[in-house]
Design an enzyme around this catalytic site. Sequence first.
Site, PDB file in Angstrom:
ATOM      1  N   TRP A 325     -54.506  69.506  15.951  1.00  0.00           N
ATOM      2  CA  TRP A 325     -55.122  69.279  14.965  1.00  0.00           C
ATOM      3  C   TRP A 325     -56.327  70.717  14.788  1.00  0.00           C
ATOM      4  CZ3 TRP A 325     -59.891  71.802  16.398  1.00  0.00           C
ATOM      5  CH2 TRP A 325     -61.113  71.638  16.062  1.00  0.00           C
ATOM      6  N   HIS A 326     -55.176  71.900  15.817  1.00  0.00           N
ATOM      7  CA  HIS A 326     -55.632  72.763  15.280  1.00  0.00           C
ATOM      8  C   HIS A 326     -55.050  73.635  13.796  1.00  0.00           C
ATOM      9  CE1 HIS A 326     -56.961  72.951  19.350  1.00  0.00           C
ATOM     10  NE2 HIS A 326     -58.263  74.398  18.690  1.00  0.00           N
ATOM     11  N   GLY A 327     -53.542  73.211  13.259  1.00  0.00           N
ATOM     12  CA  GLY A 327     -53.100  73.965  12.631  1.00  0.00           C
ATOM     13  C   GLY A 327     -51.854  72.846  12.281  1.00  0.00           C
TER      14      GLY A 327
END
Length: 482
Positions: A325-327
């Site tokens: 989700w973060h990258g």
Amino acid sequence: MLFNTIDFAVFLPVVFLLYWFVVNKNLRNQNLLIVVASYVFYGWWDWRFLSLIIFSTLVDFSVGRRLAVEENKANRKWLLWTSILVNLGFLGFFKYYNFFLDNFITAFSFFGKEIQANSLNIILPVGISFYTFQTLSYTIDVYKRKLQATNDLVAFSAFVSFFPQLVAGPIERATQLLPQFYSKRNFDYAKAADGMRQILWGLFKKVVVADNCAELANQIFNNSADYSGSTLFLGALFFTFQIYGDFSGYSDIAIGTARLFGFNLMQNFNFPYFSRDIAEFWRRWHISLSTWFRDYLYIPLGGSRGGTWMKVRNTFIIFVVSGFWHGANWTFIIWGALNAIYFLPLLLTKKNRSNIDIVAKGKHLPNLRDFFSMMVTFLLTVLAWIFFRADNVGHALNYITTVLSASLFTMPHLFDVYSTLIVGFMVMVLVIVEWLGREGEYGIANLFTGWSRPLRWSVYLTIISVIFLLGGKEQEFIYFQF
């Protein structure tokens, strides 16, 4: 529009005055002003991406209304999946298209097959990961009949686009935030004053701590091959406090700004670097995202109710998905997996809920056992942050290898001794203030009970002076890229 800019310093009081002195007689007009202000706030970056927010809002509003009257289970599932596919489809295209394409091409190259495919020059819409999850909470909760669908499009639009937390959270649940748009809001001086204190402390975290740490961390990470293990460890420490000051500072400003308009947002950080184990850390770090994944992914998968294999599987799924989700980079996936490895021993020994209360509650200092546990947890977190910050997996592995070499015990290279000492001192101030305020919700906002007005204002003016005198070079909030 950034919180730490002149633009926002003008925007906020204008909206505040209109909200409380012009449209305050009518709830719908207040909500409409929030929608307009939020669209202006978001469109300040790129007005074209407003169409994504508006489209997502209309889809989920319509799905919610249909779910309210639809009784057929199959049709209800189709409606839910319409919302999920639209929202995650946008997120997947803008955030992950090139990642999957590049890895697809790389995978085939191992078998001697060269595939010609062009990546797209895609601009990631600011905050898409945040408002996507926020609006999904609405349709999922309406589907589960935990929330009644709204017929008020203005209120729902305000919920989706609420500018204080639009681009970097907290990720609010519809069950908690949406009903606040239905209620008449009256100005509360005490609430507004508390909000201003939170904004001030958030600006200190961001401008003084995070932005100054960023300059040193960037210098070290961008030239890591030139430095010793001790210097790289120092760089990892700077990034550790950069990301905390940056993201928790944003959350403080968002929560404080919302309170100026009569809204209560959830606490997003609860002094995570005082945690005694990784399970406690994840109950205190980015709480809105952790609980979102817990309620909408981990528990539906079975949580920790099954056998050992199910517990291990679900733990890795939730941490790896959180990392992704973060990258769109393998470094984030490894960061998530590493935290899962940290977490598993606690889960399997049923000690993942052993540290519920804040450390040294009711005491001035922790005991030796708690202090040692805090230090071990902190160092494990610092190690994991290296993957989060590194450009790629190779960079992270080389960085860690150097940190763990004999050069760790050499004198670190200091670029500017005076500046480094100032940054170190400001980090110490942050840690001390938050330690003293750790039993409340928002750090410095909890320290003024019983203080005289002259003493309070002397502290406020000191912080404002420090922000102007020692603020680092303006840096974009880290989580805007997610």
